[in-house]
Design a protein around this motif. Structure first.
Motif, PDB file in Angstrom:
ATOM      1  N   VAL A 219       0.737  -1.554  -0.208  1.00  0.00           N
ATOM      2  CA  VAL A 219       0.191  -0.245  -0.411  1.00  0.00           C
ATOM      3  C   VAL A 219       0.801   0.980   0.000  1.00  0.00           C
ATOM      4  O   VAL A 219       0.485   2.088  -0.775  1.00  0.00           O
ATOM      5  N   CYS A 220       2.363   1.239   0.550  1.00  0.00           N
ATOM      6  CA  CYS A 220       3.068   1.845   0.734  1.00  0.00           C
ATOM      7  C   CYS A 220       2.845   2.333  -0.745  1.00  0.00           C
ATOM      8  O   CYS A 220       3.861   3.874  -1.736  1.00  0.00           O
ATOM      9  N   GLU A 221       3.737   1.246  -1.387  1.00  0.00           N
ATOM     10  CA  GLU A 221       3.754   1.425  -2.890  1.00  0.00           C
ATOM     11  C   GLU A 221       2.821   2.008  -3.273  1.00  0.00           C
ATOM     12  O   GLU A 221       2.703   3.139  -4.565  1.00  0.00           O
ATOM     13  N   TYR A 222       1.423   1.365  -3.502  1.00  0.00           N
ATOM     14  CA  TYR A 222       0.279   2.629  -4.007  1.00  0.00           C
ATOM     15  C   TYR A 222       0.368   4.617  -3.291  1.00  0.00           C
ATOM     16  O   TYR A 222       0.248   4.614  -5.235  1.00  0.00           O
ATOM     17  N   TRP A 223       0.862   4.262  -2.460  1.00  0.00           N
ATOM     18  CA  TRP A 223      -0.071   5.558  -1.908  1.00  0.00           C
ATOM     19  C   TRP A 223       1.041   6.485  -2.371  1.00  0.00           C
ATOM     20  O   TRP A 223       1.362   8.134  -2.721  1.00  0.00           O
ATOM     21  N   GLY A 224       2.385   6.012  -2.790  1.00  0.00           N
ATOM     22  CA  GLY A 224       3.823   6.337  -2.562  1.00  0.00           C
ATOM     23  C   GLY A 224       4.084   7.265  -4.345  1.00  0.00           C
ATOM     24  O   GLY A 224       4.781   7.959  -4.789  1.00  0.00           O
ATOM     25  N   THR A 225       3.644   6.368  -5.505  1.00  0.00           N
ATOM     26  CA  THR A 225       3.507   6.373  -6.786  1.00  0.00           C
ATOM     27  C   THR A 225       2.264   6.112  -7.511  1.00  0.00           C
ATOM     28  O   THR A 225       2.630   6.710  -8.725  1.00  0.00           O
ATOM     29  N   GLY A 226       1.418   6.168  -7.230  1.00  0.00           N
ATOM     30  CA  GLY A 226       0.710   6.112  -7.965  1.00  0.00           C
ATOM     31  C   GLY A 226       0.122   4.861  -8.594  1.00  0.00           C
ATOM     32  O   GLY A 226      -1.164   3.716  -9.188  1.00  0.00           O
ATOM     33  N   ARG A 227       1.289   4.506  -8.677  1.00  0.00           N
ATOM     34  CA  ARG A 227       1.020   2.018  -9.408  1.00  0.00           C
ATOM     35  C   ARG A 227       0.109   1.634  -8.519  1.00  0.00           C
ATOM     36  O   ARG A 227      -0.027   1.774  -6.903  1.00  0.00           O
ATOM     37  N   ILE A 228      -0.860   0.626  -9.207  1.00  0.00           N
ATOM     38  CA  ILE A 228      -1.014  -0.437  -8.486  1.00  0.00           C
ATOM     39  C   ILE A 228       0.080  -1.699  -8.629  1.00  0.00           C
ATOM     40  O   ILE A 228      -0.145  -1.987  -9.531  1.00  0.00           O
ATOM     41  N   PRO A 229      -0.089  -2.230  -7.111  1.00  0.00           N
ATOM     42  CA  PRO A 229       0.811  -3.303  -7.408  1.00  0.00           C
ATOM     43  C   PRO A 229       0.703  -4.489  -7.388  1.00  0.00           C
ATOM     44  O   PRO A 229      -0.156  -4.848  -7.389  1.00  0.00           O
ATOM     45  N   GLU A 230       1.517  -5.207  -8.657  1.00  0.00           N
ATOM     46  CA  GLU A 230       1.564  -6.542  -8.920  1.00  0.00           C
ATOM     47  C   GLU A 230       2.373  -7.568  -8.694  1.00  0.00           C
ATOM     48  O   GLU A 230       2.980  -7.463  -7.719  1.00  0.00           O
ATOM     49  N   LYS A 231       2.075  -8.742  -9.098  1.00  0.00           N
ATOM     50  CA  LYS A 231       2.233  -9.721  -9.040  1.00  0.00           C
ATOM     51  C   LYS A 231       4.323 -10.070  -8.339  1.00  0.00           C
ATOM     52  O   LYS A 231       4.440 -10.047 -10.054  1.00  0.00           O
ATOM     53  N   LEU A 232       4.774 -10.456  -7.967  1.00  0.00           N
ATOM     54  CA  LEU A 232       6.617 -10.511  -7.958  1.00  0.00           C
ATOM     55  C   LEU A 232       7.180 -11.699  -8.584  1.00  0.00           C
ATOM     56  O   LEU A 232       8.052 -11.794  -7.882  1.00  0.00           O
ATOM     57  N   GLY A 233       6.576 -13.138  -7.478  1.00  0.00           N
ATOM     58  CA  GLY A 233       6.308 -14.154  -7.469  1.00  0.00           C
ATOM     59  C   GLY A 233       7.093 -13.769  -6.704  1.00  0.00           C
ATOM     60  O   GLY A 233       6.630 -13.576  -5.487  1.00  0.00           O
TER      61      GLY A 233
END
Length: 403
Positions: A219-233
């Protein structure tokens, strides 16, 4: 001579009513029982907890290994809460309790006459915890409360699995167990707080919010960048390389998750060209170019077996680990020393395999004081503790109020 095993457990004298089934509630109350609480499992006389008959393989008796692993250190009190006499007996029991855990769908406990508002008039000091899928309020409150649905709507499945694969759930029930542990924390806090006020309180816990609570980096990535987090394995959002990589005979995990460790890794595998490459010069650049970076590293890692790499990396101070299946995770030198697996006494099975205590309390070590109970095994004992005589117990059983 006083020893740790002779000392009273921290929650000795605390009574818990476990009015829950399946996983989150029973796991929470089992942890309380492991700390010394007198946990009385409230079950319907017919069938009992659903997990008694869960799982696709049979033991000697009727109870499943899943039930056994979720219900040690408890007593079973079988009572029909839809019976007026059964409800009356239950409320007498509530008067003696400190904590209650339930996981009915929101509104059901109130309809049964055992909601918080009903019981706090009986016992103002009661700490009452409700566990549900999505909480007691909000438009999703009446949705079925299962771990899978909480993972789905809490975002967990959207980031689990390989980037080009379908949505996947976490292999273990993170919403269920996470909610159990958050609820345990809230219960203990409320119980401690009651010492100052004498008043209990109501706790509203949900699987959905428990699943979300684990998602800090995402959620910090989403709030910080606006990008919706995706699967990373198996990769990580904060650092690279930090994931599973391929060796000559399978996969292992490694993490050079700091600049110092990254440079040490490059030196260890004799790839100074990677250390000097601008695409991999910083953590941010390595994250941007992670796929290409892992491809480069695997050209080296596939030249030797995974156990060889794990030992080499650990010797160099670089975090690494083999990827174990459960047979390996449960049966190894470290697991044996830590008591990861234990045999629990059982009235029908004799001994049943169980996971050990996940935390160790050195001053007051936990122990299996009570085997996982048979359905209604302690009904008579609990009624006698309430002052009910044998004739009345027989009458209650005859009319179906208790079992």
């Amino acid at each position: 001579m006083d020893t740790a095993a002779d000392r009273p457990l921290p929650l000795e004298g605390v009574r818990v009513l476990d009015v829950s089934q399946v996983m989150a509630g029973p796991f929470c109350s089992m942890m309380l029982g492991d700390m010394g609480a007198d946990v009385i499992k409230i079950e319907p006389p017919t069938g009992g907890d659903q997990t008694r008959s869960a799982m696709g393989f049979k033991l000697k008796g009727d109870d499943s290994l899943g039930f056994i692993n979720l219900n040690r250190n408890k007593r079973s009190f079988a009572v029909n809460l839809k019976s007026p006499d059964g409800l009356a007996v239950f409320k007498e029991l509530v008067k003696t309790a400190d904590i209650l855990v339930e996981n009915y769908r929101p509104g059901v406990a109130r309809k049964l006459g055992i909601g918080y508002d009903d019981l706090r008039t009986v016992n103002p000091g009661l700490v009452y915890a409700s566990i549900s899928g999505f909480g007691q309020t909000g438009p999703w409150s009446q949705r079925p409360g299962f771990d899978l649905m909480a993972q789905a709507m809490g975002g967990v499945m959207s980031i689990t699995g390989e980037p080009d694969g379908p949505p996947a759930k976490s292999g273990v029930p993170v919403a269920d167990i996470g909610c159990a542990l958050f609820t345990l924390s809230a219960i203990l806090s409320a119980h401690i707080g009651k010492r100052n006020t004498g008043q209990g309180q109501y706790i509203d816990a949900s699987l959905y919010e428990a699943a979300l609570a684990f998602a800090i980096w995402d959620v910090c990535e989403y709030w910080g960048t606006g990008r919706i987090p995706e699967k990373l394995g198996t990769a990580n959002r904060m650092s690279a390389p930090y994931q599973a990589v391929k060796a000559s005979d399978g996969y292992f995990c490694m993490g050079a998750n700091s600049q110092r460790l990254w440079l040490r890794l490059c030196e260890l595998i004799d790839r100074q060209d990677l250390a000097d490459h601008p695409d991999y010069a910083t953590i941010a650049r390595r994250l941007e170019n992670r796929v290409a970076l892992i491809d480069e590293l695997e050209t080296v890692f596939v030249t030797r077996p995974m156990e060889d790499w794990v030992a080499t990396l650990l010797d160099a101070g670089i975090p690494a680990a083999p990827i174990y299946n459960y047979a390996q995770a449960l049966d190894n030198e470290h697991a044996r020393e830590r008591g990861v697996v234990m045999d629990v006494p059982h009235p029908v099975e004799g001994q049943a395999r169980s996971l050990g205590f996940p935390m160790k309390m050195m001053g007051t070590p936990q122990r299996v004081r009570l085997s996982p109970p048979l359905l209604g095994e302690h009904t008579d004992t609990v009624l006698q503790e309430l002052g009910v005589n044998q004739a009345r117990i027989a009458a209650l059983r005859e009319e179906g109020a208790v079992g």
